[in-house]
Write a protein that holds these residues in place. Structure first.
Motif, PDB file in Angstrom:
ATOM      1  N   ARG A  31     -60.849  -4.868  62.352  1.00  0.00           N
ATOM      2  CA  ARG A  31     -59.637  -4.088  62.608  1.00  0.00           C
ATOM      3  C   ARG A  31     -59.751  -3.341  63.941  1.00  0.00           C
ATOM      4  O   ARG A  31     -58.835  -3.385  64.775  1.00  0.00           O
ATOM      5  CB  ARG A  31     -59.386  -3.089  61.472  1.00  0.00           C
ATOM      6  N   ILE A  32     -60.893  -2.719  64.185  1.00  0.00           N
ATOM      7  CA  ILE A  32     -61.118  -1.975  65.429  1.00  0.00           C
ATOM      8  C   ILE A  32     -61.101  -2.930  66.620  1.00  0.00           C
ATOM      9  O   ILE A  32     -60.505  -2.638  67.659  1.00  0.00           O
ATOM     10  CB  ILE A  32     -62.444  -1.181  65.357  1.00  0.00           C
ATOM     11  N   ARG A  33     -61.705  -4.098  66.458  1.00  0.00           N
ATOM     12  CA  ARG A  33     -61.725  -5.098  67.532  1.00  0.00           C
ATOM     13  C   ARG A  33     -60.291  -5.551  67.849  1.00  0.00           C
ATOM     14  O   ARG A  33     -59.897  -5.647  69.010  1.00  0.00           O
ATOM     15  CB  ARG A  33     -62.586  -6.290  67.151  1.00  0.00           C
ATOM     16  N   LYS A  34     -59.486  -5.831  66.800  1.00  0.00           N
ATOM     17  CA  LYS A  34     -58.098  -6.253  67.016  1.00  0.00           C
ATOM     18  C   LYS A  34     -57.293  -5.154  67.717  1.00  0.00           C
ATOM     19  O   LYS A  34     -56.508  -5.424  68.630  1.00  0.00           O
ATOM     20  CB  LYS A  34     -57.436  -6.634  65.693  1.00  0.00           C
ATOM     21  N   GLU A  35     -57.486  -3.911  67.269  1.00  0.00           N
ATOM     22  CA  GLU A  35     -56.785  -2.785  67.905  1.00  0.00           C
ATOM     23  C   GLU A  35     -57.191  -2.660  69.372  1.00  0.00           C
ATOM     24  O   GLU A  35     -56.349  -2.410  70.240  1.00  0.00           O
ATOM     25  CB  GLU A  35     -57.085  -1.480  67.156  1.00  0.00           C
ATOM     26  N   ALA A  36     -58.480  -2.843  69.645  1.00  0.00           N
ATOM     27  CA  ALA A  36     -58.970  -2.760  71.016  1.00  0.00           C
ATOM     28  C   ALA A  36     -58.387  -3.894  71.862  1.00  0.00           C
ATOM     29  O   ALA A  36     -57.999  -3.685  73.022  1.00  0.00           O
ATOM     30  CB  ALA A  36     -60.499  -2.806  71.048  1.00  0.00           C
ATOM     31  N   GLU A  37     -58.302  -5.100  71.282  1.00  0.00           N
ATOM     32  CA  GLU A  37     -57.719  -6.221  72.008  1.00  0.00           C
ATOM     33  C   GLU A  37     -56.233  -5.978  72.305  1.00  0.00           C
ATOM     34  O   GLU A  37     -55.766  -6.249  73.408  1.00  0.00           O
ATOM     35  CB  GLU A  37     -57.896  -7.526  71.217  1.00  0.00           C
ATOM     36  N   VAL A  38     -55.514  -5.452  71.316  1.00  0.00           N
ATOM     37  CA  VAL A  38     -54.094  -5.145  71.517  1.00  0.00           C
ATOM     38  C   VAL A  38     -53.936  -4.080  72.601  1.00  0.00           C
ATOM     39  O   VAL A  38     -53.103  -4.213  73.508  1.00  0.00           O
ATOM     40  CB  VAL A  38     -53.436  -4.682  70.192  1.00  0.00           C
ATOM     41  N   ARG A  39     -54.744  -3.054  72.524  1.00  0.00           N
ATOM     42  CA  ARG A  39     -54.680  -1.975  73.530  1.00  0.00           C
ATOM     43  C   ARG A  39     -55.044  -2.509  74.917  1.00  0.00           C
ATOM     44  O   ARG A  39     -54.393  -2.169  75.907  1.00  0.00           O
ATOM     45  CB  ARG A  39     -55.612  -0.823  73.136  1.00  0.00           C
ATOM     46  N   ALA A  40     -56.060  -3.346  74.988  1.00  0.00           N
ATOM     47  CA  ALA A  40     -56.462  -3.927  76.276  1.00  0.00           C
ATOM     48  C   ALA A  40     -55.333  -4.791  76.838  1.00  0.00           C
ATOM     49  O   ALA A  40     -55.040  -4.754  78.039  1.00  0.00           O
ATOM     50  CB  ALA A  40     -57.736  -4.754  76.118  1.00  0.00           C
ATOM     51  N   GLN A  41     -54.673  -5.569  75.968  1.00  0.00           N
ATOM     52  CA  GLN A  41     -53.555  -6.403  76.410  1.00  0.00           C
ATOM     53  C   GLN A  41     -52.412  -5.523  76.930  1.00  0.00           C
ATOM     54  O   GLN A  41     -51.786  -5.845  77.940  1.00  0.00           O
ATOM     55  CB  GLN A  41     -53.069  -7.298  75.256  1.00  0.00           C
ATOM     56  N   GLN A  42     -52.148  -4.407  76.249  1.00  0.00           N
ATOM     57  CA  GLN A  42     -51.099  -3.488  76.713  1.00  0.00           C
ATOM     58  C   GLN A  42     -51.446  -2.928  78.093  1.00  0.00           C
ATOM     59  O   GLN A  42     -50.590  -2.838  78.974  1.00  0.00           O
ATOM     60  CB  GLN A  42     -50.923  -2.336  75.720  1.00  0.00           C
ATOM     61  N   ILE A  43     -52.690  -2.560  78.281  1.00  0.00           N
ATOM     62  CA  ILE A  43     -53.125  -2.021  79.573  1.00  0.00           C
ATOM     63  C   ILE A  43     -52.987  -3.085  80.659  1.00  0.00           C
ATOM     64  O   ILE A  43     -52.500  -2.803  81.761  1.00  0.00           O
ATOM     65  CB  ILE A  43     -54.572  -1.490  79.483  1.00  0.00           C
ATOM     66  N   VAL A  44     -53.383  -4.329  80.335  1.00  0.00           N
ATOM     67  CA  VAL A  44     -53.254  -5.429  81.301  1.00  0.00           C
ATOM     68  C   VAL A  44     -51.784  -5.620  81.673  1.00  0.00           C
ATOM     69  O   VAL A  44     -51.437  -5.764  82.858  1.00  0.00           O
ATOM     70  CB  VAL A  44     -53.857  -6.734  80.719  1.00  0.00           C
ATOM     71  N   GLU A  45     -50.900  -5.619  80.685  1.00  0.00           N
ATOM     72  CA  GLU A  45     -49.467  -5.796  80.948  1.00  0.00           C
ATOM     73  C   GLU A  45     -48.915  -4.645  81.795  1.00  0.00           C
ATOM     74  O   GLU A  45     -48.086  -4.870  82.683  1.00  0.00           O
ATOM     75  CB  GLU A  45     -48.707  -5.928  79.631  1.00  0.00           C
ATOM     76  N   GLN A  46     -49.374  -3.428  81.512  1.00  0.00           N
ATOM     77  CA  GLN A  46     -48.930  -2.285  82.315  1.00  0.00           C
ATOM     78  C   GLN A  46     -49.385  -2.432  83.767  1.00  0.00           C
ATOM     79  O   GLN A  46     -48.624  -2.172  84.696  1.00  0.00           O
ATOM     80  CB  GLN A  46     -49.475  -0.979  81.730  1.00  0.00           C
ATOM     81  N   ILE A  47     -50.618  -2.861  83.956  1.00  0.00           N
ATOM     82  CA  ILE A  47     -51.147  -3.048  85.312  1.00  0.00           C
ATOM     83  C   ILE A  47     -50.366  -4.151  86.031  1.00  0.00           C
ATOM     84  O   ILE A  47     -49.968  -3.994  87.186  1.00  0.00           O
ATOM     85  CB  ILE A  47     -52.658  -3.357  85.275  1.00  0.00           C
ATOM     86  N   ILE A  48     -50.125  -5.258  85.325  1.00  0.00           N
ATOM     87  CA  ILE A  48     -49.369  -6.365  85.924  1.00  0.00           C
ATOM     88  C   ILE A  48     -47.961  -5.902  86.296  1.00  0.00           C
ATOM     89  O   ILE A  48     -47.464  -6.185  87.390  1.00  0.00           O
ATOM     90  CB  ILE A  48     -49.324  -7.574  84.964  1.00  0.00           C
ATOM     91  N   GLN A  49     -47.315  -5.168  85.397  1.00  0.00           N
ATOM     92  CA  GLN A  49     -45.961  -4.674  85.673  1.00  0.00           C
ATOM     93  C   GLN A  49     -45.955  -3.726  86.870  1.00  0.00           C
ATOM     94  O   GLN A  49     -45.071  -3.803  87.724  1.00  0.00           O
ATOM     95  CB  GLN A  49     -45.384  -3.970  84.433  1.00  0.00           C
ATOM     96  N   ALA A  50     -46.948  -2.855  86.937  1.00  0.00           N
ATOM     97  CA  ALA A  50     -47.033  -1.917  88.067  1.00  0.00           C
ATOM     98  C   ALA A  50     -47.220  -2.680  89.375  1.00  0.00           C
ATOM     99  O   ALA A  50     -46.576  -2.364  90.392  1.00  0.00           O
ATOM    100  CB  ALA A  50     -48.179  -0.934  87.848  1.00  0.00           C
TER     101      ALA A  50
END
Length: 145
Positions: A31-50
């Motif tokens: 569960r923690i790994r999945k949450e971390a992956e989701v959070r990492a993906q969100q951060i990647v998307e934010q960086i790409i959008q920026a």
């Protein structure tokens, strides 16, 4: 034997409890790994959008500058053409065009009103502008061949 049975029962319960704890730990880790992956993906998307926003702004800035330079070039060309037209002796006779006004006090010369002057001289201006434009076109057409 009763002590041995009690010890065996305690060991079985301890193993079951340890197995349950281990299973719960593995589930928590997934569960923690999945949450971390989701959070990492969100951060990647934010960086790409920026980065996309920054590149879009840079592209708009470049396009705006190019349009501005294009307008400057057109205005400069127009100004050169107007300078050519108005420096031509055939066209530059405004001061020579006068009207004679007759009154009780006698005759006097006055400059023509701008509207009348332009109405009289417009064909000459247009002819000179066309001459300049077509001279430039004829030169560029010859260059293309």
């Amino acid at each position: 034997m009763a002590v041995a049975d009690i010890i065996k029962k305690i060991l079985v319960e301890a193993e079951e409890k340890a197995g349950g704890i281990l299973t719960q730990g593995r589930q928590d880790a997934r569960r923690i790994r999945k949450e971390a992956e989701v959070r990492a993906q969100q951060i990647v998307e934010q960086i790409i959008q920026a980065k996309q926003d920054l590149s879009n702004q840079a592209a708009l800035r470049i396009i705006s500058l190019a349009r501005l330079e294009s307008k400057k070039a057109v205005l400069s060309a127009r100004q050169r053409m107007l300078n050519q037209v108005f420096s031509d002796r055939r066209v530059r006779v405004k001061d020579l065009i006068e009207k004679i006004v007759v009154s009780f006090e006698g005759e006097k010369k006055e400059a023509l009103e701008p509207e009348i002057y332009l109405k009289i001289r417009r064909p000459e201006y247009e002819a000179r502008v066309a001459e300049i434009l077509f001279k430039g076109r004829a030169t560029s057409e010859t260059d293309e061949k």
